[in-house]
Every structure is written in C-alpha cells, then in structure tokens.
Write an enzyme that holds these catalytic residues in place. Structure first.
Site, short mmCIF file in Angstrom:
data_model
loop_
_atom_site.label_atom_id
_atom_site.label_comp_id
_atom_site.label_asym_id
_atom_site.label_seq_id
_atom_site.Cartn_x
_atom_site.Cartn_y
_atom_site.Cartn_z
N PRO A 151 0.83 -1.21 0.00
CA PRO A 151 0.00 0.00 0.00
C PRO A 151 0.87 1.26 0.00
O PRO A 151 0.53 2.25 -0.66
CB PRO A 151 -0.81 -0.14 1.30
CG PRO A 151 -0.90 -1.62 1.51
CD PRO A 151 0.44 -2.17 1.06
N TYR A 152 1.99 1.21 0.71
CA TYR A 152 2.92 2.36 0.71
C TYR A 152 3.33 2.71 -0.72
O TYR A 152 3.27 3.87 -1.13
CB TYR A 152 4.15 2.01 1.56
CG TYR A 152 5.33 2.91 1.32
CD1 TYR A 152 5.39 4.17 1.91
CD2 TYR A 152 6.40 2.51 0.50
CE1 TYR A 152 6.48 5.01 1.68
CE2 TYR A 152 7.49 3.34 0.28
CZ TYR A 152 7.52 4.59 0.87
OH TYR A 152 8.59 5.42 0.63
N GLY A 153 3.75 1.69 -1.47
CA GLY A 153 4.20 1.90 -2.85
C GLY A 153 3.09 2.49 -3.72
O GLY A 153 3.34 3.32 -4.59
#
Ligand code: UGA
Length: 318
Positions: A151-153
């Site tokens: 999700p960060y990416g």
C-alpha cells in the site's frame, strides 16, 4: 535562493537542509509534522544543528492544514521529502495515514504552487523504488511498468502521478526522484541497516525476513542529497521521473557478511518468514540520472556501511 524543504526533520530532509545551508547565500524553510511513526526525539536531534543556523526556520505542522500560500512566499525551489514511510507497516488500518501524508499532502502542495505569484524554478518530489514492485526487468528503467507490492508503494506512485499531472496541466516544474533504499548516518530506526548495526553493537539478535537472498540497490545518503541539489538547477523536462539507484546491488545475506567482517565478531542472526509487501529485488538503471543530472553514485556499500556503523556507535557513546 530560498528553499522549502518538507520532511525537514527526517533522514533525507535534514541532511538536505544541512547541505543547502552550507552555502551562506541560501535560506531554508523546513516543515515537519514530527509524527510518532518512530521516536520524535530522533527528529528533534536531526534539527538541533539546523535550528542554530540563522538562515534556517522550522514550521511544525501537517502540510494538509498549514497555510501553504504563506509558506511558499518568495520560495524558489520546493524539495518535497515529507511522507509516511514504511513498506511493511502500510497494511492494515493505518492506510489513511499513508493516503493523507503521501497523496493528499502532495496534491495540496502542488495546488498551492499553482497559486504562487512568482514562478517556482523546481519542485523535487521524493519518490521511491517501491513503485516498481517486482519489476519487469533489471536494471529497471523509468519507462518500465510500475506495479507496487505494498500500500505504501501505491501511495508513492499515486503522488508521483499527481506530480506529472501538475507538470502537464499547470507547467509545475516537477522532477520525481525514485530513491532506492537510502542508508547512511541518520537512517531511520525501522530500516534494515540501522537495526542490523544496532544489534551488532549491542550483541542482540538480527532478524532477517525470509532467507536473506532478497536484493536491494542500497543508495548512500550523500549521493541522494547530491542528486536533489542537481535536480534543482539542471535542465530536466518538467514531469520527468529519475531513478536514484546506488550502484551496490547486494543481498541482505551479503550485507550481514559485510557487517560481520566489519565488527570482527560473530553475529546472532535468525531467519523468519518473508514479509508481505517486500519486493524480492530492486535495481535501477542510472542512465537517465547520468543524462539529466550527470549523477552517478559515489559511495560503495562497504564504505557507506562503515560510516553508518560509526554513527550508530557514536550515538551510543562508544
Ligand atoms: C526502503 C524504505 O523504507 C522505503 O521508505 C523506501 O521507499 C524503499 O526503501 C524504497 O527504496 O523503495 P526497504 O527496501 O524495505 O524500504 O528498506 P530496508 O528497511 O532497509 O530493508 C531492506 C531489506 O532488509 C528488505 O528486504 C527487508 O526485508 C530486509 N530487512 C529489514 C530484514 O530482513 N530485517 C529487518 O529487520 C529489516
């Protein structure tokens, strides 16, 4: 020149501010929300030296609620280094923190730039190699299809797209720099090298996620800072995306071997399950960085690790 550096108390932001202030002609306004993702005292330590300098001022707060028009007054270059980091911790219920700090903050900042009554000469966005996920090929080219695995990416990629969009629609002079696992003195405490070197110093256990065969192209902090500086004044097309990959593609197991020979003692190492969201390999082509920024990484992994080890020991008074 007047610079706005967001995330000024973070690892990259604070090092960038130090470098900018080494030229007495520069003025730097730093912004930081001092989030507690890791001990905010470490961020206070990062800005202590900066606050002693007359050309530096610090605004504490969330980009999404600050008066950005006021902050941007007289600014020539924006370095947008702020963001919610952490590949592995971006799962679960914390995602709104990632969308708020990485996507919404970037959009509001870009929007505020379009309202400026003078032309900004550059907007540098700190993107990430995590936008690639498990890449189509290595070395990975900026035109290869991104496919984030965490999700960060996803949030870093979304913000990068916003940057390109504002470059197209409003001619914001954006350059997005895709950082490949930055390390060196001052590295965040949740990242591998700081954890490994701290454990090696204290004689505690190093935990490896998976079998340690995963590969990263680790990039030393001074190389990242140098590329940021070059991006601010060199001729790069607006909306351009550039890999900053360190030239040291090594496996985590090889890093452990390097640390073992550096500290000259045996290490306690355990191997656990791989963590969801972790890519197996990163490695970027530096051709574009060479072309536009005349940039090449200068610090190899052995020298960089040694410098970070010195910093870890110094922080413990050793
Ligand atoms: C790092 C940063 O944390 C991200 O903010 C950044 O966007 C990303 O690099 C990137 O370049 O895209 P990561 O590569 O996971 O993410 O960096 P480290 O925390 O230094 O981890 C490196 C490797 O060591 C990973 O494969 C990880 O699984 C492994 N690791 C990490 C361990 O085996 N044990 C640990 O305790 C920590």
């Amino acid at each position: 020149m007047k610079y706005l550096v967001t995330g000024a108390a973070g690892f990259v932001g604070s090092n960038l501010c130090t470098r900018l202030l080494s030229d007495a002609a520069n003025t730097v306004v730093g912004v930081d929300a001092f989030r507690d993702y890791y001990d905010p005292a470490l961020k206070e330590r990062n800005v202590r030296g900066l606050l002693a300098q007359p050309n530096f001022s610090l605004v504490r707060g969330d980009i999404c609620s600050l008066n950005l028009d006021e902050l941007l007054q007289g600014v020539d270059v924006v370095f947008h280094e702020a963001g919610q980091p952490g590949v592995r911790s971006s799962w679960g219920n914390s995602f709104s923190t990632y969308t708020h700090d990485n996507i919404e903050a970037t959009q509001l900042l870009l929007e505020a730039v379009t309202r400026m009554d003078r032309a900004l000469s550059r907007f540098v966005y700190a993107s990430s190699s995590s936008v690639y996920g498990d890449a189509e090929r290595y070395p990975t080219d900026e035109s290869d299809r991104p496919g984030p695995k965490s999700p960060y990416g996803v949030t870093k990629l979304a913000a990068e797209h916003l940057c390109s969009l504002y470059a197209q629609a409003y001619s914001v002079p954006v350059v997005s720099l895709r950082y490949f696992t930055v390390y060196g003195p001052g590295q965040r405490p949740d990242m591998a090298f700081t954890k490994f070197l701290t454990a090696a110093t204290e004689g505690t256990e190093i935990q490896i996620y998976g079998d340690g065969s995963q590969v990263r192209e680790f990039t030393f902090i001074s190389d990242i800072v140098e590329a940021n500086i070059r991006s601010s004044y060199m001729d790069v097309p607006a909306g351009c995306v550039i890999n900053l990959s360190g030239g040291s593609a090594v496996s985590v197991k090889e890093v452990i071997d390097e640390i073992r020979s550096m500290v000259e003692r045996d290490l306690r190492v355990s191997f656990g399950a791989p963590v969801v969201g972790d890519v197996y390999r990163t490695g970027g082509s530096t051709e574009r960085a060479r072309k536009y920024l005349e940039w090449e990484p200068q610090v190899d992994i052995a020298s960089g690790l040694r410098l970070q080890y010195g910093w870890v020991r110094e922080a413990r008074g050793i």
